[in-house]
Design a protein around this motif. Structure first.
Motif, PDB file in Angstrom:
ATOM      1  N   GLY A 182      10.330 -16.394   4.582  1.00 29.55           N
ATOM      2  CA  GLY A 182      11.329 -16.117   5.603  1.00 29.55           C
ATOM      3  C   GLY A 182      12.410 -15.152   5.193  1.00 29.55           C
ATOM      4  N   GLY A 183      12.132 -14.287   4.220  1.00 27.98           N
ATOM      5  CA  GLY A 183      13.144 -13.359   3.734  1.00 27.98           C
ATOM      6  C   GLY A 183      13.106 -12.015   4.447  1.00 27.98           C
ATOM      7  N   ASN A 184      14.274 -11.367   4.514  1.00 25.81           N
ATOM      8  CA  ASN A 184      14.387 -10.007   5.050  1.00 25.81           C
ATOM      9  C   ASN A 184      14.677  -9.065   3.887  1.00 25.81           C
ATOM     10  N   TYR A 185      13.863  -8.035   3.740  1.00 23.57           N
ATOM     11  CA  TYR A 185      13.955  -7.172   2.565  1.00 23.57           C
ATOM     12  C   TYR A 185      14.075  -5.711   2.969  1.00 23.57           C
ATOM     13  N   MET A 186      14.774  -4.935   2.100  1.00 19.84           N
ATOM     14  CA  MET A 186      14.886  -3.498   2.301  1.00 19.84           C
ATOM     15  C   MET A 186      14.588  -2.816   0.961  1.00 19.84           C
ATOM     16  N   LEU A 187      13.502  -2.083   0.922  1.00 18.06           N
ATOM     17  CA  LEU A 187      13.115  -1.328  -0.263  1.00 18.06           C
ATOM     18  C   LEU A 187      13.682   0.092  -0.151  1.00 18.06           C
ATOM     19  N   LYS A 188      14.381   0.545  -1.201  1.00 18.43           N
ATOM     20  CA  LYS A 188      14.950   1.887  -1.208  1.00 18.43           C
ATOM     21  C   LYS A 188      14.363   2.706  -2.347  1.00 18.43           C
ATOM     22  N   VAL A 189      13.824   3.858  -1.985  1.00 16.65           N
ATOM     23  CA  VAL A 189      13.343   4.830  -2.963  1.00 16.65           C
ATOM     24  C   VAL A 189      14.236   6.061  -2.809  1.00 16.65           C
ATOM     25  N   PRO A 190      15.262   6.212  -3.654  1.00 20.55           N
ATOM     26  CA  PRO A 190      16.255   7.283  -3.458  1.00 20.55           C
ATOM     27  C   PRO A 190      15.656   8.687  -3.599  1.00 20.55           C
ATOM     28  N   LYS A 191      16.373   9.649  -3.073  1.00 22.24           N
ATOM     29  CA  LYS A 191      15.998  11.046  -3.235  1.00 22.24           C
ATOM     30  C   LYS A 191      15.936  11.389  -4.721  1.00 22.24           C
ATOM     31  N   GLY A 192      14.914  12.109  -5.113  1.00 18.25           N
ATOM     32  CA  GLY A 192      14.763  12.511  -6.508  1.00 18.25           C
ATOM     33  C   GLY A 192      13.835  11.636  -7.310  1.00 18.25           C
ATOM     34  N   VAL A 193      13.489  10.452  -6.787  1.00 16.90           N
ATOM     35  CA  VAL A 193      12.529   9.588  -7.492  1.00 16.90           C
ATOM     36  C   VAL A 193      11.121  10.160  -7.365  1.00 16.90           C
ATOM     37  N   VAL A 194      10.775  10.577  -6.149  1.00 15.82           N
ATOM     38  CA  VAL A 194       9.459  11.159  -5.884  1.00 15.82           C
ATOM     39  C   VAL A 194       9.597  12.677  -5.902  1.00 15.82           C
ATOM     40  N   LEU A 195       8.731  13.330  -6.680  1.00 18.03           N
ATOM     41  CA  LEU A 195       8.801  14.775  -6.859  1.00 18.03           C
ATOM     42  C   LEU A 195       7.499  15.434  -6.438  1.00 18.03           C
ATOM     43  N   GLY A 196       7.621  16.614  -5.850  1.00 17.64           N
ATOM     44  CA  GLY A 196       6.452  17.394  -5.486  1.00 17.64           C
ATOM     45  C   GLY A 196       5.861  18.109  -6.680  1.00 17.64           C
ATOM     46  N   PRO A 197       4.809  18.910  -6.474  1.00 18.88           N
ATOM     47  CA  PRO A 197       4.131  19.603  -7.583  1.00 18.88           C
ATOM     48  C   PRO A 197       5.045  20.527  -8.376  1.00 18.88           C
ATOM     49  N   THR A 198       6.067  21.112  -7.729  1.00 22.07           N
ATOM     50  CA  THR A 198       7.006  21.996  -8.431  1.00 22.07           C
ATOM     51  C   THR A 198       8.377  21.349  -8.576  1.00 22.07           C
ATOM     52  N   LYS A 199       8.359  20.017  -8.636  1.00 25.60           N
ATOM     53  CA  LYS A 199       9.567  19.225  -8.869  1.00 25.60           C
ATOM     54  C   LYS A 199      10.556  19.245  -7.711  1.00 25.60           C
ATOM     55  N   VAL A 200      10.102  19.624  -6.522  1.00 24.18           N
ATOM     56  CA  VAL A 200      10.961  19.523  -5.343  1.00 24.18           C
ATOM     57  C   VAL A 200      11.148  18.048  -5.001  1.00 24.18           C
ATOM     58  N   GLU A 201      12.391  17.633  -4.765  1.00 25.52           N
ATOM     59  CA  GLU A 201      12.688  16.221  -4.550  1.00 25.52           C
ATOM     60  C   GLU A 201      12.365  15.782  -3.129  1.00 25.52           C
ATOM     61  N   ALA A 202      11.675  14.654  -3.008  1.00 21.43           N
ATOM     62  CA  ALA A 202      11.400  14.067  -1.696  1.00 21.43           C
ATOM     63  C   ALA A 202      12.650  13.356  -1.184  1.00 21.43           C
ATOM     64  N   PRO A 203      12.854  13.329   0.135  1.00 23.85           N
ATOM     65  CA  PRO A 203      14.013  12.615   0.694  1.00 23.85           C
ATOM     66  C   PRO A 203      13.934  11.120   0.400  1.00 23.85           C
ATOM     67  N   GLN A 204      15.053  10.442   0.571  1.00 22.24           N
ATOM     68  CA  GLN A 204      15.076   8.989   0.390  1.00 22.24           C
ATOM     69  C   GLN A 204      14.166   8.304   1.404  1.00 22.24           C
ATOM     70  N   VAL A 205      13.513   7.243   0.955  1.00 22.26           N
ATOM     71  CA  VAL A 205      12.666   6.427   1.825  1.00 22.26           C
ATOM     72  C   VAL A 205      13.216   5.010   1.830  1.00 22.26           C
ATOM     73  N   THR A 206      13.338   4.449   3.016  1.00 20.36           N
ATOM     74  CA  THR A 206      13.780   3.060   3.169  1.00 20.36           C
ATOM     75  C   THR A 206      12.754   2.309   4.006  1.00 20.36           C
ATOM     76  N   ILE A 207      12.235   1.223   3.463  1.00 19.91           N
ATOM     77  CA  ILE A 207      11.249   0.399   4.168  1.00 19.91           C
ATOM     78  C   ILE A 207      11.812  -1.007   4.315  1.00 19.91           C
TER      79      ILE A 207
END
Length: 473
Positions: free
Chosen positions: A111-136
């Motif tokens: 019965g829990g409510n959760y929010m997962l945060k993956v901040p900008k800069g954690v996920v990087l593209g092939p040339t190190k371009v930073e992906a935007p923040q993701v919140t699930i």
């Protein structure tokens, strides 16, 4: 100044302006990354999909793998693990493979409510371009509202993957239902491919049939020892189920081209099959030995099997017209049938088979045929030609009340109400599986579940498809 001179001057001006813009483009370095580099830059990776989706409900408690899929290959920054957060639970690991990022979570509570945060800069593209923040955001199932079913499998010391699969079924029961498809006769995923072609998604479970066990051999047209088709499905995240239309000789000594499961076409009798020294007992021992070997091949690869043998045993015995059993295994009545079921169960136990989740199929009014909780994990029901959702729901609720501590599934179906109408009417099957149409090449006009039926099913948020399954490995 004449008109020809005007045209010429205008042309020269346009040319000079064009050259100016081209030279400006290269002089400014439109691909410059800000550090003087002229290397081309890809756009920032964008999230394409997630499992679970944002806002998803009734997620199982305990451990969870969150899968984030991007539009290009990605990597994780060196500090990525420490920067990914979820309140009230633990981030165990963060990893990337091609376009997918996997975040392993633990400690999810009921019965829990959760929010997962993956901040900008954690996920990087092939040339190190930073992906935007993701919140699930998502919530877990409230186990206090779940039907209290037996949590242990009837097999002693079950394969860990089998217990994990069963635990998952228990955790989502009443909240979600798994989609399933039946092989076209025996050893293929033809119907699953048709579902994927129509809906873009694969069913969660692929069911097979050992119907041609008597003909199976390495040099034969069918070889159940070649488990590639099952292994591939499992490796792609799918679950595996199997039934057995158990064919026996028409009489003692009959050739393999004279096999049947229909009681009126054979002298084979189940009451003799469990008696030592009879020809029927010789047959079932050989068959059980052979199929145990095939099931052991899957067990050795850590593949659990939702196992549904000896199905629909009562046939028409309890109908008002006092009919007979449809299959030989129910021909001699409930007591013999139960002994045969237990005979198979004990035979597999002696062989060390522990990767099975046992499904018994009810005819609604055949409780005398039930082998007992010690030998059954799931109750199945086969329904055909029931077009109204409430009619299907009545059957579900009847079974759920009689077998109150067991999961209830729609183990076979054909020409029934849509899953959405069944679900809305209260038929909360743990999984469903339409029967196949022989050599079908399309779901359009399918005799058991057509393209519209499957599209309805696969678009419901409570229907689990193969890509939405957690890892059972």
């Amino acid at each position: 100044m004449n008109s020809n001179m005007n045209i010429g001057i205008r042309s020269i001006v346009r040319l000079l302006v064009g050259l100016f813009w081209v030279s400006s483009f290269f002089a400014c370095g439109s691909n410059d990354d800000g550090n003087g580099s002229d290397e081309p830059q890809l756009d920032a990776p964008q999230l394409v999909s997630s499992i679970p989706v944002n806002g998803d409900k009734d997620i199982p408690t305990g451990d969870l793998e969150v899968i984030l899929t991007y539009d290009q290959n990605v990597t994780i920054s060196s500090a990525g693990h420490s920067e990914v957060t979820i309140s009230g639970a633990t981030v165990e690991n963060v990893s990337a493979n091609l376009k997918k990022v996997t975040v392993c979570l633990s400690g999810l509570e009921s019965g829990g409510n959760y929010m997962l945060k993956v901040p900008k800069g954690v996920v990087l593209g092939p040339t190190k371009v930073e992906a935007p923040q993701v919140t699930i955001s998502f919530s877990t199932i409230n186990t206090s509202e779940v039907k209290p079913v037996i949590s242990e499998l009837c097999v002693s010391n079950p394969l860990p993957q089998a217990q994990k699969l069963y635990d998952y079924l228990v955790s989502i029961y009443g909240k979600k239902t798994l989609s399933g498809s039946m092989a076209n006769v025996n050893w293929n995923i033809a119907e699953a491919e048709l579902v994927h072609k129509t809906t873009g998604k694969y069913p969660a479970i692929a069911f097979f049939d050992y119907i041609h066990l008597y003909a199976s051999a390495p040099d034969s047209w069918i070889d159940y020892g070649n488990t590639t088709i099952v292994e591939d499905w499992w490796s792609q995240g799918g679950l595996v189920g199997a039934g057995w239309h158990w064919m026996v000789p028409a009489y003692d000594g009959a050739a393999t081209d004279n096999m049947t499961y229909e009681p009126e076409k054979t002298t084979f009798r189940p009451k003799n099959a469990i008696v030592e020294g009879t020809w029927e007992n010789r047959i079932i021992k050989a068959d059980l030995e052979k199929i145990a070997g095939y099931l052991k091949l899957l067990q050795d690869k850590n593949i659990p099997v939702i196992w549904r043998p000896l199905h629909e045993a009562a046939g028409n015995i309890y109908e008002p017209w006092h009919g007979t059993a449809w299959f030989w295994w129910g021909y001699d009545g409930a007591d013999v049938y139960k002994k045969l079921w237990i005979y198979m169960f004990d035979f597999f136990k002696e062989k060390g088979i522990n990767n099975l989740i046992w499904v018994w199929t009810t005819q609604l009014n055949d409780a005398d045929f039930y082998p007992g909780d010690a030998y059954v994990d799931i109750i199945g029901r086969d329904i055909y030609n029931q077009k109204a959702g409430p009619d299907n729901a009545v059957q579900y609720k009847t079974i759920d009340e009689v077998y109150s501590k067991r999961l209830v599934v729609l183990s076979e179906c054909g020409s029934v109400a849509t899953i959405s109408s069944q679900w809305e009417s209260g038929a909360r099957w743990a999984y469903f599986m339409p029967w196949y149409q022989y050599n079908a090449t399309t779901l359009a006009g399918h005799e058991h579940a057509d393209d519209k039926w499957w599209t309805d099913a696969m678009t419901q948020d409570y229907v689990v498809t193969r890509d939405q399954l957690p890892s059972m490995k």
